[in-house]
Design an enzyme around this catalytic site. Structure first.
Site: not given
Length: 417
Positions: A125, A195, A220-221, A376
Site C-alpha cells: 500500500f 501491517d 475501520y476495515k 476488488r
C-alpha cells in the site's frame, strides 16, 4: 451458483445471526469491507450516549468516570486475541501511518546504525512505502522494493535492517506466510514489521507465534470501527525497554500527570501512545468489537476464516463463468488468499466504468488503478453471505453482456476511486 443455492447455503450458515448486528441498506450488496466495514447497529446509540451523557453531562469528569483515559489499553486488550497477542501488548491509538512511523523508527534504532535498508514490495500500500522512504532517509538508509514476493528473500542480506510487509496485499489479496518470512528476515539479522490492515478481523493472525517484531493495522476495515477509526500497534515484549519510539508525547510518559519537564517513557506498549485519545472514534471501535465477542461464541476466527474462503471461492468461480477473459489476481490456493477477490478485465473494457456501473446497480466493490487495473471485492464473513456472491456475479454478467458500463455517467472519475 444460482440464488436458490446461495440462499440454502446462507440458511445453513452457523454465523448467519451476525449479519443482523449490522445496518445494511436494502437493495445494496456491499463487498467493500476491505476498505470500510459496515455499520454495527449498536454504534449510533453508543456514540450518542458518549456525546450526550459522557461529554454533555459528565464533561471533563468522564476521563475518569467513563474510563476515557483507559480506552487505548482497554481496546488493545479486547483486540489482542484476534491478533494472536496477549493482554497488555496492544495499544489502540493514532492512525496506521503514524503507528508505522513509530515502529519503523524503533526498529531501525534497534539495529544501532549497523543496518539501514528497509525492504518491502512495490505493490505494498503506497502510504506504507511513503512512510518507509521517509524513515529510511532519516536514518541515512534507503527503501528497496521487491517486484514480486519471490524477489524478497534475496534482498534479505547484510544491509537489510527491516522487512516491512502487509500481511494481505491490498491489490491482489495474496496473503504472506508471516511465520516463514519473519523467520527468514530474522535469520538474516533483520527485524520484521507487519501491517495487518487487510487481515485483522478476517483471517487468522498469530503475531506471537510467528515471533514478529512489530505489527500495526487499522480499525475501520474488517474491524468495522467507522471511517477513520483509530489504528492499533503491537511490539514483541522482547523489545521492551530497549528503544524509544520517536513521538514522545505526554501520554507515552511513565507518569503523564506528574507533568515532568523531562520525558521518561512508560513501560511496554504504553510508550507508543502519543497524544490524547480520540474518544468518539474509539467508542465506535469499542462497540464494533462487541460483534467479535458474538462471533467468538460461534466459532471465532476459525469459523470466520472457513466462511471467508467459501465465499471467495464461490465468487472466483462465478467471475470466471460470467466474465470471460477476466484475469483473477487473487490466489486460488486458500493458504495464500486473504478475504478479498481482485481481477482485471480484458483490454478494451474500462474497469473503472464497470465498477461504477456495478455501484449504480447496487453492488459496491472498489477499483484500484495500476498495471493492471483491478476491481476488488472484499468479503466480510461477519455480514456477507452467499446471496451476496450470487447477486454480485449476476449483475456483473449483465453489465458486461449489455456493455451498459460504456456510458458517460460511468467513465467520469470522482476524487475518491
Amino acid at each position: 451458483m444460482n440464488l436458490e443455492d446461495a440462499q440454502r447455503l446462507d440458511a445453513a450458515d452457523p454465523l448467519r445471526s451476525l449479519r443482523d448486528l449490522f445496518t445494511l441498506p436494502d437493495g445494496i450488496t456491499y463487498l467493500d469491507g476491505n476498505s470500510l466495514g459496515a455499520l454495527p447497529k449498536a454504534t449510533p446509540e453508543r456514540i450518542q450516549r458518549a456525546v450526550e451523557q459522557e461529554w454533555g453531562q459528565g464533561l471533563i469528569k468522564s476521563w475518569n468516570t467513563a474510563g476515557w483515559i483507559d480506552l487505548p489499553r482497554r481496546l488493545g486488550d479486547r483486540l489482542a486475541p484476534w491478533l494472536g497477542a496477549r493482554a497488555g501488548e496492544v495499544l489502540v491509538a493514532d492512525s496506521t501511518s503514524v503507528n508505522l512511523y513509530k515502529v519503523l523508527h524503533a526498529a531501525l534504532q534497534l539495529q544501532q546504525g549497523q543496518r539501514r535498508v528497509i525492504v518491502s514490495e512495490r505493490s505494498n500500500f503506497p502510504t506504507d512505502n511513503y512512510i518507509a522512504q521517509s524513515v529510511a532517509r532519516a536514518h541515512g538508509g534507503e527503501l528497496i522494493l521487491a517486484e514480486t514476493p519471490e524477489d524478497i528473500p534475496p534482498l534479505l542480506d547484510e544491509r537489510c535492517a527491516v522487512l516491512m510487509l502487509t500481511h494481505v496485499n491490498y491489490r491482489t489479496g495474496r496473503m504472506h506466510d508471516m511465520g516463514l518470512l519473519t523467520r527468514w528476515a530474522q535469520q538474516a539479522g533483520a527485524l520484521a514489521v507487519w501491517d495487518l490492515a487487510h487481515s485483522a478481523g478476517a483471517v487468522p493472525i498469530d503475531v506471537l507465534g510467528s515471533a514478529a517484531d512489530f505489527a500495526i493495522g487499522c480499525g475501520y476495515k474488517y474491524l468495522n470501527g467507522g471511517p477513520g477509526a483509530p489504528s492499533f500497534v503491537w511490539m514483541h515484549p522482547r523489545h521492551e525497554g530497549q528503544v524509544w519510539q520517536p513521538l514522545t508525547g505526554w501520554l507515552g510518559h511513565a507518569n503523564p500527570f506528574d507533568f515532568d519537564s523531562e520525558y521518561q517513557p512508560a513501560p511496554g506498549i504504553q510508550q507508543y501512545q502519543c497524544g490524547t485519545p480520540a474518544v468518539l472514534a474509539m467508542t465506535g471501535l469499542d462497540t464494533a468489537l462487541d460483534v467479535f465477542d458474538a462471533a467468538q461464541k460461534l466459532g471465532g476466527i476459525k469459523a470466520l476464516r472457513n466462511k471467508s474462503l467459501a465465499l471467495t471461492e464461490a465468487f472466483i468461480g462465478g467471475v470466471e463463468e460470467r466474465a470471460p477473459g477476466a484475469v483473477i489476481a487473487t490466489p486460488r490456493d486458500s493458504a495464500l488468499r486473504g478475504s478479498q477477490v481482485s481481477f482485471s478485465l480484458p483490454q478494451g473494457i474500462d474497469g473503472y466504468a464497470v465498477m461504477q456501473a456495478l455501484i449504480h446497480h447496487g453492488v459496491i466493490g472498489d477499483f484500484r488503478a495500476g498495471d493492471p487495473e483491478l476491481l476488488r471485492f472484499g468479503f466480510a464473513p461477519l455480514y456477507n453471505g452467499f446471496a451476496d456472491v450470487a447477486r454480485a456475479v449476476d449483475v456483473l454478467g449483465q453489465i458486461l453482456d449489455s456493455r451498459s458500463w460504456d456510458a458517460p455517467q460511468f467513465t467520469s472519475r470522482s476524487k475518491v476511486t
